[in-house]
Design a protein around this motif. Structure first.
Motif, PDB file in Angstrom:
ATOM      1  N   LEU A 221      82.071 -28.545 -44.620  1.00  0.00           N
ATOM      2  CA  LEU A 221      82.122 -28.019 -43.259  1.00  0.00           C
ATOM      3  C   LEU A 221      80.956 -28.595 -42.444  1.00  0.00           C
ATOM      4  O   LEU A 221      80.011 -29.138 -43.007  1.00  0.00           O
ATOM      5  CB  LEU A 221      82.066 -26.483 -43.303  1.00  0.00           C
ATOM      6  CG  LEU A 221      83.277 -25.840 -43.994  1.00  0.00           C
ATOM      7  CD1 LEU A 221      83.100 -24.317 -44.082  1.00  0.00           C
ATOM      8  CD2 LEU A 221      84.567 -26.171 -43.238  1.00  0.00           C
ATOM      9  N   PRO A 222      81.027 -28.490 -41.115  1.00  0.00           N
ATOM     10  CA  PRO A 222      80.012 -29.119 -40.264  1.00  0.00           C
ATOM     11  C   PRO A 222      78.573 -28.723 -40.628  1.00  0.00           C
ATOM     12  O   PRO A 222      78.278 -27.537 -40.725  1.00  0.00           O
ATOM     13  CB  PRO A 222      80.366 -28.602 -38.866  1.00  0.00           C
ATOM     14  CG  PRO A 222      81.791 -28.212 -38.938  1.00  0.00           C
ATOM     15  CD  PRO A 222      82.055 -27.800 -40.339  1.00  0.00           C
ATOM     16  N   PHE A 223      77.751 -29.708 -40.858  1.00  0.00           N
ATOM     17  CA  PHE A 223      76.319 -29.540 -41.161  1.00  0.00           C
ATOM     18  C   PHE A 223      76.045 -28.882 -42.517  1.00  0.00           C
ATOM     19  O   PHE A 223      74.916 -28.515 -42.804  1.00  0.00           O
ATOM     20  CB  PHE A 223      75.595 -28.747 -40.058  1.00  0.00           C
ATOM     21  CG  PHE A 223      75.656 -29.395 -38.703  1.00  0.00           C
ATOM     22  CD1 PHE A 223      75.166 -30.669 -38.495  1.00  0.00           C
ATOM     23  CD2 PHE A 223      76.216 -28.720 -37.622  1.00  0.00           C
ATOM     24  CE1 PHE A 223      75.219 -31.268 -37.245  1.00  0.00           C
ATOM     25  CE2 PHE A 223      76.283 -29.310 -36.368  1.00  0.00           C
ATOM     26  CZ  PHE A 223      75.781 -30.582 -36.178  1.00  0.00           C
ATOM     27  N   TYR A 224      77.072 -28.703 -43.354  1.00  0.00           N
ATOM     28  CA  TYR A 224      76.851 -28.070 -44.662  1.00  0.00           C
ATOM     29  C   TYR A 224      76.358 -29.130 -45.657  1.00  0.00           C
ATOM     30  O   TYR A 224      76.961 -29.363 -46.710  1.00  0.00           O
ATOM     31  CB  TYR A 224      78.131 -27.408 -45.187  1.00  0.00           C
ATOM     32  CG  TYR A 224      78.462 -26.063 -44.571  1.00  0.00           C
ATOM     33  CD1 TYR A 224      78.091 -25.754 -43.261  1.00  0.00           C
ATOM     34  CD2 TYR A 224      79.160 -25.090 -45.278  1.00  0.00           C
ATOM     35  CE1 TYR A 224      78.401 -24.531 -42.687  1.00  0.00           C
ATOM     36  CE2 TYR A 224      79.472 -23.860 -44.709  1.00  0.00           C
ATOM     37  CZ  TYR A 224      79.096 -23.591 -43.419  1.00  0.00           C
ATOM     38  OH  TYR A 224      79.407 -22.379 -42.855  1.00  0.00           O
ATOM     39  N   THR A 225      75.229 -29.743 -45.346  1.00  0.00           N
ATOM     40  CA  THR A 225      74.688 -30.793 -46.217  1.00  0.00           C
ATOM     41  C   THR A 225      74.251 -30.242 -47.562  1.00  0.00           C
ATOM     42  O   THR A 225      74.073 -30.989 -48.514  1.00  0.00           O
ATOM     43  CB  THR A 225      73.477 -31.473 -45.565  1.00  0.00           C
ATOM     44  OG1 THR A 225      72.550 -30.445 -45.206  1.00  0.00           O
ATOM     45  CG2 THR A 225      73.853 -32.233 -44.308  1.00  0.00           C
TER      46      THR A 225
ATOM     47  N   GLU B 242      88.192 -24.791 -36.449  1.00  0.00           N
ATOM     48  CA  GLU B 242      87.940 -24.258 -37.797  1.00  0.00           C
ATOM     49  C   GLU B 242      89.206 -24.296 -38.644  1.00  0.00           C
ATOM     50  O   GLU B 242      89.161 -24.615 -39.837  1.00  0.00           O
ATOM     51  CB  GLU B 242      87.381 -22.828 -37.700  1.00  0.00           C
ATOM     52  CG  GLU B 242      85.945 -22.821 -37.201  1.00  0.00           C
ATOM     53  CD  GLU B 242      85.314 -21.436 -37.133  1.00  0.00           C
ATOM     54  OE1 GLU B 242      84.072 -21.352 -37.113  1.00  0.00           O
ATOM     55  OE2 GLU B 242      86.059 -20.422 -37.088  1.00  0.00           O
TER      56      GLU B 242
ATOM     57  N   ALA C  26      79.227 -27.243 -34.313  1.00  0.00           N
ATOM     58  CA  ALA C  26      79.203 -26.238 -35.384  1.00  0.00           C
ATOM     59  C   ALA C  26      80.615 -25.872 -35.827  1.00  0.00           C
ATOM     60  O   ALA C  26      80.837 -25.470 -36.959  1.00  0.00           O
ATOM     61  CB  ALA C  26      78.466 -24.981 -34.914  1.00  0.00           C
TER      62      ALA C  26
END
Lengths: 444, 313
Positions: free
Chosen positions: B34-38, B226, B288
């Motif tokens: 998911l976005p930015f879920y590094t 989403e 996000a």
């Protein structure tokens, strides 16, 4: 683990007595399992059974009340799965690291942003008071000043003795005491509990935070807020996501508490960075977001975003029906009628405002549906429009007799004209983007 | 009970999607989180930012934008200035003047403008079509030809005009296609399906699933994005694995909060700052929720959003 309906059913009397308001014990059990009815509704459930079940039926994330505010209680990670229930709250930060004049100026700004947007009061709910080391007297002084404002307080200090004094100085206020950590949690918990305050907990790592929360729960304190700020934005995002996801997806109740993110600390005083991070944590799992300042430039987009994200997908957003004079419209300006669906109102009023042409926008009660849906449901019809004109005494208030209908309900024209013979009924545009051109070309 | 972390690393991933050529080519997408879920898995291609310039010129904008472009005589210079904004990954050129209900500038003139833009930048180019859905068919055909070999992204093909655009820009000139739908996951998927059926590779399609300003029905944008990401990653739906490119600027600089002057509502404070924050907040929330790229206008918003991306990736 959440209980299934069948597990609960076994504990009911199975008599279908209907005293709980539901036709059968089975149906009641299903509703309890879903969380839509409390177990207490059944008069035959004994206290023993209640205790046995309360732990298992408890929601993954606790709902905490602070004054008029509700924190936590979320059951999903994405709003379309059901809905989010507790909106992000915002705090403005004052600190003993600032000089007194700067703090005074900030405190003076707190009440400035306070307005209504589609029936919701938009204001900064908290003042966050930070005490830095060796500034005890100034901290207490600052707490007193902040307590004089009509806002709830977050008091940030990790010195338990100072915390007690600060809580005494803020007695009568709704307070979150932020500053518990692995080394001081016992004393801090005592101070917070004695003052009926929620306790903010932080940790050097997620593991440490988890351990400290578990230790606090063992002490019997479950009125907690998890400070997920961390050392930088990346860590803050990770912490905030992991805490919420752990609670809801991982059923880890130790993380089932609201979060607090200090974006002021992440932004280095840059208001645009602060807005970017505040937006990120409003979209993703920040229960309380702390900023240096909430001015209109930040408030207008952030509160709009928050209102959208925390809207229940099953309930349309509505504006109040009525006559909205735009661009200085008066009794000689034309009328345009549409529905009370908030999105329709915003888009239509926005386009009319951009045209600069005075228009009385008539918002009729259409159950919060869009034009076509309301028309199909019979909530936006010739009769409903005529009824609106009568109920809101439009003919007495406005002399102009031009009434523009949305293009999508052009079929209503004849019938509306029949019901309102004194009016010149005109069919408007299908899409809002065409309104400006329509108004400019319109022959009066 | 010790902490056990929950991960959301998926087996499927978003398509890696490249625009432009050479050193300055830009790749977005490719992630399986998911976005930015590094923290679930590394994100190789950070979200990208496009700077929007219009063929109506930049004079009608707030001073901070207007002054930045002041004195630019032609579109080459506009493109040069836009490329020099720190944090910009690509140039988004909006053919606003082509609108048949507006200035109705001719296709030939528009093509000339696009060539000028290409001369002023070596960054990838995204062409944002006019409001005339029918006109965009010929417009994109000629622009795709004129910018042949530059690997540009043409925004946008819609249900009404995708056939011509896919056949010409997508197939004949091998450019990239932006598929535009309005906050509805089913329509977004349907459009990807029918464009693919024309023979355009899924890897050559990006999506604009709809945009709105924060406060203006933005919940639909969030939920559409989403749901698209969940379908793409969790259910491995390859007709929704295209990266999302969201034109934010055109939405935010038209809403009341960014348009009303300080004289009209003094307590709101300076108009320009309101516009910047509206752009920053809307863009951040888009990223996000799932945008792989956002298109912005103000240099200050670009600075803030690009810094946020750097900090998070």
């Amino acid at each position: 683990m959440a209980l299934k309906g069948l597990d609960i059913f076994k504990l009911t009397p199975k008599t279908n007595c209907k005293q709980c308001g539901v036709p059968t014990c089975m149906a009641f059990s299903m509703k309890v399992a879903q969380g839509s009815l409390p177990l207490e509704k059944c008069p035959f459930i004994t206290d023993d059974v209640k205790d046995q079940l309360s732990e298992a039926t408890a929601p993954p994330m606790k709902t905490l009340k602070l004054g008029e505010h509700t924190l936590g209680g979320e059951t999903v990670l994405e709003r379309h799965e059901k809905t989010f229930v507790s909106k992000t709250l915002y705090a403005m930060k004052v600190s003993t690291a600032n000089d007194d004049a700067a703090n005074d100026a900030l405190l003076e700004k707190v009440p400035k942003v306070d307005y209504d947007r589609i029936g919701e009061r938009m204001y900064c709910e908290f003042v966050f008071v930070e005490g830095t080391e060796g500034e005890n007297a100034r901290f207490l002084d600052l707490v007193k000043k902040a307590a004089a404002l009509d806002r709830d307080l977050i008091l940030a200090t990790s010195d338990a003795d100072l915390a007690k004094e600060a809580l005494a100085a803020a007695s009568g206020k709704n307070v979150i005491l932020a500053g518990a950590n692995a080394s001081n949690y016992e004393a801090m918990s005592g101070a917070a509990t004695a003052a009926n305050a929620l306790l903010g907990v932080s940790g050097e790592s997620l593991e440490e935070l988890h351990d400290t929360v578990a230790a606090l729960e063992k002490l019997g304190n479950k009125n907690l807020v998890l400070v997920t700020t961390g050392k930088n934005a990346k860590e803050a995002f990770r912490n905030t996501v992991e805490v919420r996801r752990g609670a809801i997806k991982g059923s880890d109740r130790t993380f089932g508490y609201p979060s607090l993110v200090d974006v002021a600390a992440l932004s280095g005083g840059d208001p645009h960075m602060e807005a970017a991070y505040a937006s990120l944590f409003t979209a993703k799992y920040g229960s309380i977001v702390v900023l240096t300042e909430m001015d209109y430039a930040k408030a207008l987009p952030l509160y709009g975003l928050r209102q959208n994200i925390f809207t229940d997908p099953q309930k349309p957003m509505k504006v109040d029906p009525g006559i909205y004079p735009l661009n200085g419209a008066d009794e000689n300006s034309i009328c345009m009628v549409t529905v009370d669906f908030a999105l329709t109102y915003f888009i239509v009023s926005g386009e009319i405002e951009r045209s600069g042409i005075p228009v009385n926008l008539l918002i009729s009660d259409a159950g919060g549906y869009s034009v076509l849906t309301a028309w199909a449901a019979g909530k936006f019809s010739a009769s409903s429009i005529a009824k609106f004109i009568e109920e809101y005494q439009v003919e007495e208030k406005i002399k102009n007799r031009v009434l523009v209908l949305p293009g999508k309900v052009a079929v209503l024209k004849g019938e509306v004209q029949e019901k309102l013979p004194n009016w010149k009924v005109v069919v408007g545009t299908n899409e809002a983007v065409e309104i400006i051109r329509f108004l400019k070309d319109f022959q009066y | 009970m010790p902490l056990t972390k929950t991960s959301q690393k998926f087996n499927a991933s978003i398509n890696a999607f490249t625009i432009g050529t050479g050193d300055k080519a830009v790749t977005m997408g490719g992630e399986n989180v998911l976005p930015f879920y590094t923290f679930d898995a590394p994100i190789e291609n950070a979200p990208k930012i496009g700077a929007e310039i219009s063929d109506l010129g930049m004079d009608k904008n707030v001073p901070g934008i207007r002054d930045y472009y002041a004195g630019a005589e032609d579109f080459t210079e506009l493109a040069r200035r836009a490329s020099a904004i720190p944090g910009v990954d690509f140039i988004a050129f909006a053919l606003d003047a082509a609108d048949p209900n507006g200035e109705d500038r001719s296709v030939e003139e528009c093509v000339e403008e696009c060539k000028q833009v290409a001369e002023g930048t070596d960054l990838p180019i995204v062409i944002i079509g006019s409001k005339g859905i029918e006109k965009n068919e010929t417009l994109f055909d000629k622009v795709a030809d004129a910018l042949s070999g530059k690997n540009v992204l043409l925004m946008s093909a819609r249900e009404e005009n995708y056939k011509t655009i896919a056949a010409s820009a997508g197939l004949a000139y091998s450019q990239k296609i932006g598929a535009e739908s309005a906050v509805d996951i089913n329509l977004a998927k349907q459009l990807n399906v029918i464009i693919s059926q024309m023979g355009v590779k899924p890897q050559s399609i990006a999506m604009n699933v709809g945009a709105a300003s924060a406060g203006y029905g933005f919940e639909y944008v969030v939920s559409t994005m989403e749901r698209v990401k969940m379908a793409a990653l969790q259910q491995n739906d390859n007709m929704l694995q295209m990266p999302i490119v969201t034109p934010v600027a055109d939405e935010v600089w038209n809403v009341k909060e960014a348009v009303v002057s300080e004289e009209d509502i003094p307590e709101w404070g300076p108009q320009e700052e309101r516009g910047i924050q509206m752009e920053v907040v809307t863009a951040s929330a888009c990223l996000a929720s799932g945008s792989n790229a956002v298109i912005l206008r103000h240099p200050a918003s670009i600075a803030a959003v690009s810094k946020m991306i750097r900090e998070l990736i």
